[in-house]
Scaffold this motif. Structure first.
Motif, PDB file in Angstrom:
ATOM      1  N   PRO A 112       0.753  -1.259   0.000  1.00 41.28           N
ATOM      2  CA  PRO A 112       0.000   0.000   0.000  1.00 41.28           C
ATOM      3  C   PRO A 112       0.783   1.309   0.000  1.00 41.28           C
ATOM      4  N   PRO A 113       1.881   1.550   0.730  1.00 41.91           N
ATOM      5  CA  PRO A 113       2.601   0.765   1.727  1.00 41.91           C
ATOM      6  C   PRO A 113       2.048   1.029   3.133  1.00 41.91           C
ATOM      7  N   MET A 114       2.650   0.384   4.152  1.00 47.49           N
ATOM      8  CA  MET A 114       2.141   0.486   5.507  1.00 47.49           C
ATOM      9  C   MET A 114       3.280   0.673   6.512  1.00 47.49           C
ATOM     10  N   PRO A 115       3.682   1.896   6.787  1.00 47.06           N
ATOM     11  CA  PRO A 115       4.699   2.116   7.825  1.00 47.06           C
ATOM     12  C   PRO A 115       4.103   1.849   9.201  1.00 47.06           C
ATOM     13  N   VAL A 116       4.763   1.012   9.983  1.00 48.34           N
ATOM     14  CA  VAL A 116       4.268   0.636  11.311  1.00 48.34           C
ATOM     15  C   VAL A 116       5.100   1.362  12.366  1.00 48.34           C
ATOM     16  N   ARG A 117       4.429   1.935  13.335  1.00 49.79           N
ATOM     17  CA  ARG A 117       5.116   2.610  14.433  1.00 49.79           C
ATOM     18  C   ARG A 117       4.713   1.974  15.759  1.00 49.79           C
ATOM     19  N   ARG A 118       5.614   2.004  16.717  1.00 52.33           N
ATOM     20  CA  ARG A 118       5.327   1.509  18.060  1.00 52.33           C
ATOM     21  C   ARG A 118       5.247   2.719  18.972  1.00 52.33           C
ATOM     22  N   ASP A 119       4.059   3.025  19.479  1.00 56.40           N
ATOM     23  CA  ASP A 119       3.836   4.209  20.285  1.00 56.40           C
ATOM     24  C   ASP A 119       4.213   3.977  21.743  1.00 56.40           C
ATOM     25  N   PRO A 120       4.385   5.059  22.531  1.00 60.56           N
ATOM     26  CA  PRO A 120       4.807   4.924  23.931  1.00 60.56           C
ATOM     27  C   PRO A 120       3.866   4.074  24.783  1.00 60.56           C
ATOM     28  N   ASP A 121       2.586   3.972  24.387  1.00 62.77           N
ATOM     29  CA  ASP A 121       1.645   3.164  25.160  1.00 62.77           C
ATOM     30  C   ASP A 121       1.778   1.666  24.874  1.00 62.77           C
ATOM     31  N   GLY A 122       2.765   1.301  24.042  1.00 58.88           N
ATOM     32  CA  GLY A 122       3.002  -0.102  23.740  1.00 58.88           C
ATOM     33  C   GLY A 122       2.172  -0.648  22.599  1.00 58.88           C
ATOM     34  N   VAL A 123       1.320   0.187  22.016  1.00 58.99           N
ATOM     35  CA  VAL A 123       0.466  -0.239  20.902  1.00 58.99           C
ATOM     36  C   VAL A 123       1.173   0.059  19.583  1.00 58.99           C
ATOM     37  N   THR A 124       1.141  -0.907  18.669  1.00 55.74           N
ATOM     38  CA  THR A 124       1.655  -0.657  17.324  1.00 55.74           C
ATOM     39  C   THR A 124       0.513  -0.135  16.475  1.00 55.74           C
ATOM     40  N   ARG A 125       0.822   0.852  15.636  1.00 61.98           N
ATOM     41  CA  ARG A 125      -0.210   1.492  14.833  1.00 61.98           C
ATOM     42  C   ARG A 125       0.296   1.719  13.414  1.00 61.98           C
ATOM     43  N   ALA A 126      -0.641   1.781  12.495  1.00 64.68           N
ATOM     44  CA  ALA A 126      -0.321   2.095  11.107  1.00 64.68           C
ATOM     45  C   ALA A 126      -1.524   2.762  10.469  1.00 64.68           C
ATOM     46  N   ASP A 127      -1.268   3.750   9.639  1.00 59.40           N
ATOM     47  CA  ASP A 127      -2.296   4.414   8.847  1.00 59.40           C
ATOM     48  C   ASP A 127      -2.000   4.099   7.387  1.00 59.40           C
ATOM     49  N   VAL A 128      -3.000   3.597   6.688  1.00 58.47           N
ATOM     50  CA  VAL A 128      -2.794   3.100   5.333  1.00 58.47           C
ATOM     51  C   VAL A 128      -3.834   3.690   4.394  1.00 58.47           C
ATOM     52  N   GLU A 129      -3.398   4.095   3.222  1.00 61.02           N
ATOM     53  CA  GLU A 129      -4.308   4.596   2.198  1.00 61.02           C
ATOM     54  C   GLU A 129      -4.564   3.474   1.185  1.00 61.02           C
ATOM     55  N   LEU A 130      -5.808   3.044   1.103  1.00 64.46           N
ATOM     56  CA  LEU A 130      -6.175   1.942   0.218  1.00 64.46           C
ATOM     57  C   LEU A 130      -7.093   2.458  -0.888  1.00 64.46           C
ATOM     58  N   GLY A 131      -6.571   2.429  -2.108  1.00 61.56           N
ATOM     59  CA  GLY A 131      -7.320   2.930  -3.251  1.00 61.56           C
ATOM     60  C   GLY A 131      -7.917   1.823  -4.091  1.00 61.56           C
ATOM     61  N   ALA A 132      -8.127   2.109  -5.359  1.00 61.75           N
ATOM     62  CA  ALA A 132      -8.857   1.215  -6.255  1.00 61.75           C
ATOM     63  C   ALA A 132      -8.235  -0.167  -6.386  1.00 61.75           C
ATOM     64  N   ALA A 133      -6.924  -0.260  -6.225  1.00 60.37           N
ATOM     65  CA  ALA A 133      -6.243  -1.557  -6.398  1.00 60.37           C
ATOM     66  C   ALA A 133      -6.573  -2.546  -5.291  1.00 60.37           C
ATOM     67  N   TYR A 134      -7.212  -2.096  -4.218  1.00 65.87           N
ATOM     68  CA  TYR A 134      -7.462  -2.960  -3.064  1.00 65.87           C
ATOM     69  C   TYR A 134      -8.953  -3.222  -2.856  1.00 65.87           C
ATOM     70  N   GLU A 135      -9.740  -2.972  -3.886  1.00 66.99           N
ATOM     71  CA  GLU A 135     -11.187  -3.100  -3.781  1.00 66.99           C
ATOM     72  C   GLU A 135     -11.649  -4.551  -3.847  1.00 66.99           C
ATOM     73  N   GLY A 136     -12.635  -4.881  -3.013  1.00 64.19           N
ATOM     74  CA  GLY A 136     -13.336  -6.161  -3.070  1.00 64.19           C
ATOM     75  C   GLY A 136     -14.773  -5.872  -3.441  1.00 64.19           C
ATOM     76  N   PRO A 137     -15.691  -5.821  -2.454  1.00 64.30           N
ATOM     77  CA  PRO A 137     -17.044  -5.343  -2.746  1.00 64.30           C
ATOM     78  C   PRO A 137     -16.981  -3.884  -3.231  1.00 64.30           C
ATOM     79  N   PRO A 138     -17.968  -3.427  -3.958  1.00 62.15           N
ATOM     80  CA  PRO A 138     -17.917  -2.056  -4.499  1.00 62.15           C
ATOM     81  C   PRO A 138     -17.643  -1.009  -3.425  1.00 62.15           C
ATOM     82  N   GLY A 139     -16.547  -0.280  -3.610  1.00 61.56           N
ATOM     83  CA  GLY A 139     -16.205   0.791  -2.696  1.00 61.56           C
ATOM     84  C   GLY A 139     -15.619   0.335  -1.378  1.00 61.56           C
ATOM     85  N   LYS A 140     -15.411  -0.967  -1.216  1.00 62.54           N
ATOM     86  CA  LYS A 140     -14.923  -1.507   0.044  1.00 62.54           C
ATOM     87  C   LYS A 140     -13.609  -2.253  -0.166  1.00 62.54           C
ATOM     88  N   VAL A 141     -12.841  -2.368   0.903  1.00 60.12           N
ATOM     89  CA  VAL A 141     -11.558  -3.065   0.844  1.00 60.12           C
ATOM     90  C   VAL A 141     -11.785  -4.576   0.806  1.00 60.12           C
TER      91      VAL A 141
END
Length: 236
Positions: A112-141
């Protein structure tokens, strides 16, 4: 200069193989960063090409011309290439690169890509932009795409920056369709038992609604247990 170090801008291909397919490459981090500065924009451009290929409405003559140009560029890139997969590399400075990874590979336009970060609270997080190439049902991932991203994020979570882990089991519950666009992932360790690490994770939409929940068991592989301070014979 090591045989692994690039000459005249060539890409290193790591020759010291370790258990599990990891490779030690004697390439300075500064050189890897310099190469990525050139390689990442190429993957970005190809990713944009994929999106344009899906959504283009130009006439067929223009499609044929574009195909010929794409084929010509592909031939140029095929003129010199590594054999087999890109693999996972690391150097003596602790820098790791996995350029072909399906979720985060810097040179992989499928990612997509997906950079993963480990935050101070111990939770890993990632924000990802998913466009037309990742579609399954119409308009959905596509559900398989969220499974891919969760598997990777949860593996990073289980590894905790100190040990390799492999997916043992992964259970996914789809609570609502995930809309295309920006999605958010969160993962946390819920417990450990010998070589097993228990992880939970979520996929949330841009309104912070939970779309997918996952639970997984990740296992430190046998070849890595001595480095993690675990008995090599413990667990499966």
């Amino acid at each position: 200069m090591s045989a692994d170090q690039p000459r005249e801008g060539r890409i290193p291909d790591g020759s010291s193989f370790l258990p599990g397919g990891f490779r030690f490459s004697d390439v300075p981090t500064e050189e890897i960063d310099r190469l990525e500065a050139e390689l990442v924009p190429l993957a970005d451009s190809v990713r944009a090409l994929v999106d344009a290929t899906i959504r283009s409405t130009v006439d067929l003559d223009e499609i044929r011309r574009a195909r010929a140009e794409v084929d010509a560029v592909t031939a140029r890139l095929r003129a010199a290439q590594m054999e087999g997969p890109a693999g996972v590399h690391f150097n003596a400075e602790g820098k790791a690169w996995h350029w072909g990874n399906a979720a985060v590979g810097a040179r992989n336009a499928v990612a997509p890509p997906m950079p993963v970060r480990r935050d101070p609270d111990g939770v890993t997080r990632a924000d990802v932009e998913l466009g037309a190439a990742y579609e399954g049902p119409p308009g959905k991932v596509h559900g398989g795409v969220t499974a891919l991203l969760l598997d990777h994020l949860m593996g990073v979570t289980a590894s905790d920056g100190s040990r390799p882990t492999m997916t043992g089991t992964l259970t996914i519950r789809y609570e609502r369709a995930t809309p295309l666009g920006t999605v958010h992932l969160e993962g946390r360790i819920r417990g450990e038992e010998g070589v097993k690490v228990f992880v939970e994770a979520l996929v949330l939409d841009d309104e912070a609604r939970v779309c997918v929940r996952a639970e997984g068991v990740f296992v430190v592989p046998r070849w890595a247990r001595q480095f993690a301070g675990l008995p090599e014979e413990s667990g499966d």
